[in-house]
Design a protein around this motif. Sequence first.
Motif, PDB file in Angstrom:
ATOM      1  N   TRP A 197      90.809  51.109  19.528  1.00  0.00           N
ATOM      2  CA  TRP A 197      90.763  52.045  18.977  1.00  0.00           C
ATOM      3  C   TRP A 197      92.608  52.487  18.079  1.00  0.00           C
ATOM      4  CZ3 TRP A 197      91.782  57.733  19.489  1.00  0.00           C
ATOM      5  CH2 TRP A 197      91.649  58.427  18.789  1.00  0.00           C
ATOM      6  N   LEU A 198      93.100  52.621  18.795  1.00  0.00           N
ATOM      7  CA  LEU A 198      94.201  52.850  18.748  1.00  0.00           C
ATOM      8  C   LEU A 198      95.131  51.684  18.300  1.00  0.00           C
ATOM      9  CD1 LEU A 198      95.616  54.444  22.399  1.00  0.00           C
ATOM     10  CD2 LEU A 198      95.600  55.442  20.183  1.00  0.00           C
ATOM     11  N   ARG A 199      95.199  50.227  18.057  1.00  0.00           N
ATOM     12  CA  ARG A 199      95.269  49.340  17.603  1.00  0.00           C
ATOM     13  C   ARG A 199      94.528  48.926  16.379  1.00  0.00           C
ATOM     14  NH1 ARG A 199      94.975  47.580  22.838  1.00  0.00           N
ATOM     15  NH2 ARG A 199      92.445  46.263  22.898  1.00  0.00           N
ATOM     16  N   ILE A 200      93.158  49.811  16.531  1.00  0.00           N
ATOM     17  CA  ILE A 200      92.926  49.902  14.776  1.00  0.00           C
ATOM     18  C   ILE A 200      94.155  50.657  13.581  1.00  0.00           C
ATOM     19  CG2 ILE A 200      91.069  50.763  13.362  1.00  0.00           C
ATOM     20  CD1 ILE A 200      89.635  49.351  15.708  1.00  0.00           C
ATOM     21  N   MET A 201      94.395  51.899  14.815  1.00  0.00           N
ATOM     22  CA  MET A 201      95.095  53.074  13.558  1.00  0.00           C
ATOM     23  C   MET A 201      96.436  52.271  13.796  1.00  0.00           C
ATOM     24  SD  MET A 201      92.897  54.706  13.077  1.00  0.00           S
ATOM     25  CE  MET A 201      93.679  55.418  11.992  1.00  0.00           C
ATOM     26  N   ARG A 202      97.154  51.784  15.074  1.00  0.00           N
ATOM     27  CA  ARG A 202      98.342  51.287  14.617  1.00  0.00           C
ATOM     28  C   ARG A 202      98.572  49.995  13.198  1.00  0.00           C
ATOM     29  NH1 ARG A 202      98.252  46.758  19.061  1.00  0.00           N
ATOM     30  NH2 ARG A 202      97.062  45.790  17.507  1.00  0.00           N
ATOM     31  N   ASP A 203      96.819  48.755  13.383  1.00  0.00           N
ATOM     32  CA  ASP A 203      97.857  48.287  12.096  1.00  0.00           C
ATOM     33  C   ASP A 203      97.275  48.525  11.371  1.00  0.00           C
ATOM     34  OD1 ASP A 203      97.189  46.533  14.514  1.00  0.00           O
ATOM     35  OD2 ASP A 203      95.526  45.555  14.364  1.00  0.00           O
ATOM     36  N   TRP A 204      96.461  49.981  11.110  1.00  0.00           N
ATOM     37  CA  TRP A 204      97.197  50.388   9.277  1.00  0.00           C
ATOM     38  C   TRP A 204      97.708  51.444   9.162  1.00  0.00           C
ATOM     39  CZ3 TRP A 204      96.958  55.213   7.286  1.00  0.00           C
ATOM     40  CH2 TRP A 204      96.721  55.864   6.172  1.00  0.00           C
ATOM     41  N   LEU A 205      98.211  51.869  10.191  1.00  0.00           N
ATOM     42  CA  LEU A 205      99.941  51.758   9.545  1.00  0.00           C
ATOM     43  C   LEU A 205     100.639  51.234   9.312  1.00  0.00           C
ATOM     44  CD1 LEU A 205     100.120  54.577  12.604  1.00  0.00           C
ATOM     45  CD2 LEU A 205     100.053  55.373  10.061  1.00  0.00           C
ATOM     46  N   SER A 206     100.653  49.664   9.714  1.00  0.00           N
ATOM     47  CA  SER A 206     101.387  48.532   9.542  1.00  0.00           C
ATOM     48  C   SER A 206     101.107  48.188   8.360  1.00  0.00           C
ATOM     49  CB  SER A 206     101.830  47.056  10.652  1.00  0.00           C
ATOM     50  OG  SER A 206     101.884  47.495  11.713  1.00  0.00           O
ATOM     51  N   ASP A 225     103.082  54.907  22.424  1.00  0.00           N
ATOM     52  CA  ASP A 225     102.918  53.805  22.746  1.00  0.00           C
ATOM     53  C   ASP A 225     101.922  52.458  21.556  1.00  0.00           C
ATOM     54  OD1 ASP A 225     105.322  54.885  24.201  1.00  0.00           O
ATOM     55  OD2 ASP A 225     104.417  53.908  25.657  1.00  0.00           O
ATOM     56  N   VAL A 226     101.443  52.938  22.094  1.00  0.00           N
ATOM     57  CA  VAL A 226     100.759  51.994  21.319  1.00  0.00           C
ATOM     58  C   VAL A 226     100.799  51.614  19.249  1.00  0.00           C
ATOM     59  CG1 VAL A 226      98.584  50.813  20.414  1.00  0.00           C
ATOM     60  CG2 VAL A 226      99.114  51.620  22.824  1.00  0.00           C
ATOM     61  N   LEU A 227     100.908  53.223  19.107  1.00  0.00           N
ATOM     62  CA  LEU A 227     101.388  53.710  17.508  1.00  0.00           C
ATOM     63  C   LEU A 227     102.385  52.768  17.167  1.00  0.00           C
ATOM     64  CD1 LEU A 227      99.003  57.624  17.833  1.00  0.00           C
ATOM     65  CD2 LEU A 227      98.175  54.632  16.478  1.00  0.00           C
ATOM     66  N   ARG A 228     103.507  53.518  17.473  1.00  0.00           N
ATOM     67  CA  ARG A 228     104.793  52.899  17.645  1.00  0.00           C
ATOM     68  C   ARG A 228     105.143  51.797  17.197  1.00  0.00           C
ATOM     69  NH1 ARG A 228     106.729  57.981  20.521  1.00  0.00           N
ATOM     70  NH2 ARG A 228     105.714  56.544  22.790  1.00  0.00           N
ATOM     71  N   GLU A 229     104.332  50.894  17.798  1.00  0.00           N
ATOM     72  CA  GLU A 229     104.282  49.769  17.313  1.00  0.00           C
ATOM     73  C   GLU A 229     103.821  49.354  16.420  1.00  0.00           C
ATOM     74  OE1 GLU A 229     100.925  47.682  20.364  1.00  0.00           O
ATOM     75  OE2 GLU A 229     102.293  47.867  21.868  1.00  0.00           O
ATOM     76  N   ALA A 230     103.517  50.684  15.147  1.00  0.00           N
ATOM     77  CA  ALA A 230     103.115  49.562  13.555  1.00  0.00           C
ATOM     78  C   ALA A 230     104.486  49.885  12.962  1.00  0.00           C
ATOM     79  CB  ALA A 230     102.591  51.224  13.086  1.00  0.00           C
ATOM     80  N   ASP A 231     104.494  49.148  11.930  1.00  0.00           N
ATOM     81  CA  ASP A 231     105.871  49.342  11.405  1.00  0.00           C
ATOM     82  C   ASP A 231     106.335  50.194  10.114  1.00  0.00           C
ATOM     83  OD1 ASP A 231     105.670  46.735  11.831  1.00  0.00           O
ATOM     84  OD2 ASP A 231     104.909  46.029  10.122  1.00  0.00           O
ATOM     85  N   GLY A 232     107.892  50.802  10.603  1.00  0.00           N
ATOM     86  CA  GLY A 232     107.950  52.242   9.982  1.00  0.00           C
ATOM     87  C   GLY A 232     107.484  53.097  10.706  1.00  0.00           C
ATOM     88  N   ARG A 233     108.720  53.708  10.508  1.00  0.00           N
ATOM     89  CA  ARG A 233     109.283  55.085  11.791  1.00  0.00           C
ATOM     90  C   ARG A 233     107.672  55.543  12.250  1.00  0.00           C
ATOM     91  NH1 ARG A 233     114.230  59.671  10.366  1.00  0.00           N
ATOM     92  NH2 ARG A 233     113.258  61.242  12.680  1.00  0.00           N
TER      93      ARG A 233
END
Length: 173
Positions: free
Chosen positions: A61-70, A92-100
């Motif tokens: 689920w967190l990776r899905i959200m990270r990818d959506w952010l990217s 930390d997983v969410l912070r892997e997304a592109d952007g701040r």
Amino acid sequence: MSEIQHLVVMGVSGSGKTTVARILADRLGWPFAEADDHHPEANVAKMAAGTPLTDEDRWPWLRIMRDWLSEQAAAGRSTVITCSALKVAYRDVLREADGRVRFVHLAAAPEVIGGRLEHRSGHFMPPSLLPSQLSTLEPLAEHEDGVSIAVDIPPEEVADAALRGLGLGAVTA
């Protein structure tokens, strides 16, 4: 365009994430997403049955959200999302997304949150899971990019405080 930023409005269930995130998204003119809408069906069923999620349940689920952010960053869009993001490791997983990626932690006393949950309808998260969320919650660490805001004031004032704390100004609707 200026720097891409993602505001993650975080906290336990009943802290007001959706209400505050919608206000922030409206004021900033940024797209809004509700992370709960991205939970796999198995997670929703588990929570609806009163069973707390495990880390293993949360990682996809967190990776899905990270990818959506990217994806949003790739399209040149800053965003506002809701996500419990209870542990530093989850953030930390969410912070892997592109952007701040920045966090707005909505905090309140357990009795305030419990009272809100008792009066909420139409949500899969039962009040019986609040203790497990509170025991899982790791407040923002000093190194994390974000602010913690007490939600004992009206949601519009919470949003104002978050915008000021993040240096985004108190944009009014």
